[in-house]
Design a protein around this motif. Sequence first.
Motif, PDB file in Angstrom:
ATOM      1  N   VAL A  93       0.856  -1.189  -0.017  1.00 45.21           N
ATOM      2  CA  VAL A  93      -0.116   0.096  -0.132  1.00 45.21           C
ATOM      3  C   VAL A  93       0.976   1.329  -0.040  1.00 45.21           C
ATOM      4  O   VAL A  93       1.829   1.192   0.721  1.00 45.21           O
ATOM      5  N   VAL A  94       0.283   2.257  -0.702  1.00 53.08           N
ATOM      6  CA  VAL A  94       1.177   3.652  -0.715  1.00 53.08           C
ATOM      7  C   VAL A  94      -0.020   4.589  -0.760  1.00 53.08           C
ATOM      8  O   VAL A  94      -0.899   4.891  -1.824  1.00 53.08           O
ATOM      9  N   LEU A  95      -0.142   5.195   0.559  1.00 58.31           N
ATOM     10  CA  LEU A  95      -1.198   5.959   0.905  1.00 58.31           C
ATOM     11  C   LEU A  95      -0.618   7.376   0.698  1.00 58.31           C
ATOM     12  O   LEU A  95       0.177   7.748   1.800  1.00 58.31           O
ATOM     13  N   THR A  96      -0.859   8.359  -0.135  1.00 56.50           N
ATOM     14  CA  THR A  96      -0.447   9.617   0.046  1.00 56.50           C
ATOM     15  C   THR A  96      -1.299  10.511   0.827  1.00 56.50           C
ATOM     16  O   THR A  96      -2.498  10.377   0.629  1.00 56.50           O
ATOM     17  N   CYS A  97      -0.596  11.318   1.463  1.00 59.09           N
ATOM     18  CA  CYS A  97      -1.540  12.235   2.491  1.00 59.09           C
ATOM     19  C   CYS A  97      -0.786  13.689   2.708  1.00 59.09           C
ATOM     20  O   CYS A  97       0.308  13.700   2.319  1.00 59.09           O
ATOM     21  N   PRO A  98      -1.581  14.477   3.241  1.00 53.99           N
ATOM     22  CA  PRO A  98      -0.967  15.783   3.355  1.00 53.99           C
ATOM     23  C   PRO A  98       0.396  15.647   4.287  1.00 53.99           C
ATOM     24  O   PRO A  98       0.127  15.109   5.290  1.00 53.99           O
ATOM     25  N   ALA A  99       1.504  16.288   4.194  1.00 55.22           N
ATOM     26  CA  ALA A  99       2.640  16.373   4.668  1.00 55.22           C
ATOM     27  C   ALA A  99       2.354  16.509   6.273  1.00 55.22           C
ATOM     28  O   ALA A  99       2.813  15.632   7.148  1.00 55.22           O
ATOM     29  N   ALA A 100       1.374  17.548   6.736  1.00 53.91           N
ATOM     30  CA  ALA A 100       1.380  17.937   8.118  1.00 53.91           C
ATOM     31  C   ALA A 100       0.521  16.593   8.652  1.00 53.91           C
ATOM     32  O   ALA A 100       0.212  16.747  10.025  1.00 53.91           O
ATOM     33  N   ASP A 101      -0.412  15.775   7.792  1.00 58.95           N
ATOM     34  CA  ASP A 101      -1.190  14.662   8.477  1.00 58.95           C
ATOM     35  C   ASP A 101      -0.605  13.469   8.584  1.00 58.95           C
ATOM     36  O   ASP A 101      -1.038  12.442   9.192  1.00 58.95           O
ATOM     37  N   SER A 102       0.673  13.307   7.792  1.00 55.89           N
ATOM     38  CA  SER A 102       1.214  11.864   7.949  1.00 55.89           C
ATOM     39  C   SER A 102       1.649  11.039   9.029  1.00 55.89           C
ATOM     40  O   SER A 102       1.276  10.126   9.284  1.00 55.89           O
ATOM     41  N   ALA A 103       2.222  12.037  10.116  1.00 57.70           N
ATOM     42  CA  ALA A 103       2.562  11.299  11.187  1.00 57.70           C
ATOM     43  C   ALA A 103       1.198  10.721  12.035  1.00 57.70           C
ATOM     44  O   ALA A 103       1.086   9.631  12.611  1.00 57.70           O
ATOM     45  N   ARG A 104       0.090  11.590  12.046  1.00 52.57           N
ATOM     46  CA  ARG A 104      -1.002  11.234  12.732  1.00 52.57           C
ATOM     47  C   ARG A 104      -1.587   9.971  12.182  1.00 52.57           C
ATOM     48  O   ARG A 104      -1.890   9.020  12.712  1.00 52.57           O
ATOM     49  N   ILE A 105      -1.540   9.915  10.732  1.00 44.63           N
ATOM     50  CA  ILE A 105      -2.215   9.071  10.028  1.00 44.63           C
ATOM     51  C   ILE A 105      -1.124   7.599  10.212  1.00 44.63           C
ATOM     52  O   ILE A 105      -1.760   6.513  10.609  1.00 44.63           O
ATOM     53  N   ALA A 106       0.005   7.710  10.340  1.00 43.85           N
ATOM     54  CA  ALA A 106       0.925   6.443  10.407  1.00 43.85           C
ATOM     55  C   ALA A 106       0.719   5.788  11.707  1.00 43.85           C
ATOM     56  O   ALA A 106       0.848   4.752  12.001  1.00 43.85           O
ATOM     57  N   THR A 107       0.467   6.611  12.595  1.00 44.86           N
ATOM     58  CA  THR A 107       0.378   6.118  13.956  1.00 44.86           C
ATOM     59  C   THR A 107      -1.011   5.723  14.679  1.00 44.86           C
ATOM     60  O   THR A 107      -1.142   5.414  15.734  1.00 44.86           O
ATOM     61  N   LEU A 108      -1.843   5.794  13.762  1.00 45.13           N
ATOM     62  CA  LEU A 108      -3.192   5.543  14.098  1.00 45.13           C
ATOM     63  C   LEU A 108      -3.281   3.759  14.415  1.00 45.13           C
ATOM     64  O   LEU A 108      -2.485   3.361  13.856  1.00 45.13           O
ATOM     65  N   ASP A 109      -3.845   3.106  15.312  1.00 38.01           N
ATOM     66  CA  ASP A 109      -4.129   2.003  15.392  1.00 38.01           C
ATOM     67  C   ASP A 109      -4.624   1.199  14.140  1.00 38.01           C
ATOM     68  O   ASP A 109      -5.000   1.715  13.469  1.00 38.01           O
ATOM     69  N   ASP A 110      -4.503  -0.021  14.115  1.00 35.92           N
ATOM     70  CA  ASP A 110      -4.618  -0.735  12.858  1.00 35.92           C
ATOM     71  C   ASP A 110      -6.059  -0.622  12.345  1.00 35.92           C
ATOM     72  O   ASP A 110      -6.331  -0.274  11.063  1.00 35.92           O
ATOM     73  N   ALA A 111      -7.149  -0.512  13.444  1.00 37.84           N
ATOM     74  CA  ALA A 111      -8.490  -0.537  13.102  1.00 37.84           C
ATOM     75  C   ALA A 111      -8.604   1.038  12.377  1.00 37.84           C
ATOM     76  O   ALA A 111      -9.486   0.845  11.342  1.00 37.84           O
ATOM     77  N   ALA A 112      -8.191   1.640  13.119  1.00 36.64           N
ATOM     78  CA  ALA A 112      -8.614   3.127  12.621  1.00 36.64           C
ATOM     79  C   ALA A 112      -7.782   3.299  11.201  1.00 36.64           C
ATOM     80  O   ALA A 112      -8.255   3.931  10.283  1.00 36.64           O
TER      81      ALA A 112
END
Length: 357
Positions: free
Chosen positions: A191-210
């Motif tokens: 999977v390659v999920l592109t996201c806004p740079a400012a939001d990448s750390a939050r997205i990457a550290t979500l729990d698996d279900a989220a």
Amino acid sequence: MNGPVLIIGGGPAGMALALALRRKGIESRIVDARPRGAAKADARILALSHGSKLILETLGVWRDIPHTPIETIHVSHAGGLGRTVMRAAEEDVPALGYVLAAGDLAAALDAALGEIPYTDNTPAPQHPDALLVVHAEGRIDDAPDLVTRDYGQHAVICEARGDRPHGRIAWERFTPAGPVALLPFHDGYAVVLTCPAADSARIATLDDAAFLALLQQRFGPRVRLTAVGARLVYPLGLRMRRQVTGEREVWIGNAAQTLHPVAGQGFNLALRDIAELADTLTGAADPGDPALLARYAARRRLDRLATVEFTGSLVRLFSNDIGPLRHLRGAGLLALDLCPPARSFLARRMMFGARAW
């Protein structure tokens, strides 16, 4: 003289060039600041084209690289109608591309080096004793002619599982937040999920279900994902040298350009550079001859600039939610799907570069 060609950097690009030169009867040696084998720990997943597979076959390493074929590429965009599908059978090739681990590629290249001299844990020499120095040490930190473009995006990469076999289909879904790619990899997906740079750390550290819920929402319902693995984050952008040759110097791979991963062109472009450089140097008494290097640069200019522009245009056109552009995107994808010659042109462009025709 320790050999006519000195390659600085023992990553995949540097090792591939050493093998390509050996095949042409040209001596080379590698110097790397890192420990030998460091590239085997690269966690990235690469999508290599059919053309790249042919190059790696000539280097004698393809059979040793675990890979998953891509027989179909499905391209769509969120928020509108229109999609296109490219199939290997239409291009009379066994697969449009192949998905593999960067670490496995590095391991196969390293094992094939044999007696090619390799010095690790050593900085690049200040006054190289070689007729030609090839820079393959990775990302460009500075250059007088450096072109940069910040897309404001990061890539969150991971592996995922679906509820059914992937069928060797690669999915590219363009969304306002950036593209999402599901690439068939072993029995699941890369999977390659592109996201806004400012939001990448939050997205990457979500729990698996989220994270799984967010990924499913971004991608849509065509594939139902059931599990995801650990996530890594990589910044995205363009960094490109305008000139890839200098006085007895050449830059290849990420030392010449780093691209946005959309359409997966980065290492494919590097392999085409490597093949052309080896061909250009074949039979030369002096591999650093200015006329020879100018010929190489001229031969690579079209493919290099076209690939950079193609990649950047995809990002600019598809990573937004502007109404008129959204309808234009849909119409373009639909037209592409209804016009086999145009679809074949794009498929061959992705497989073989800008000189495919």
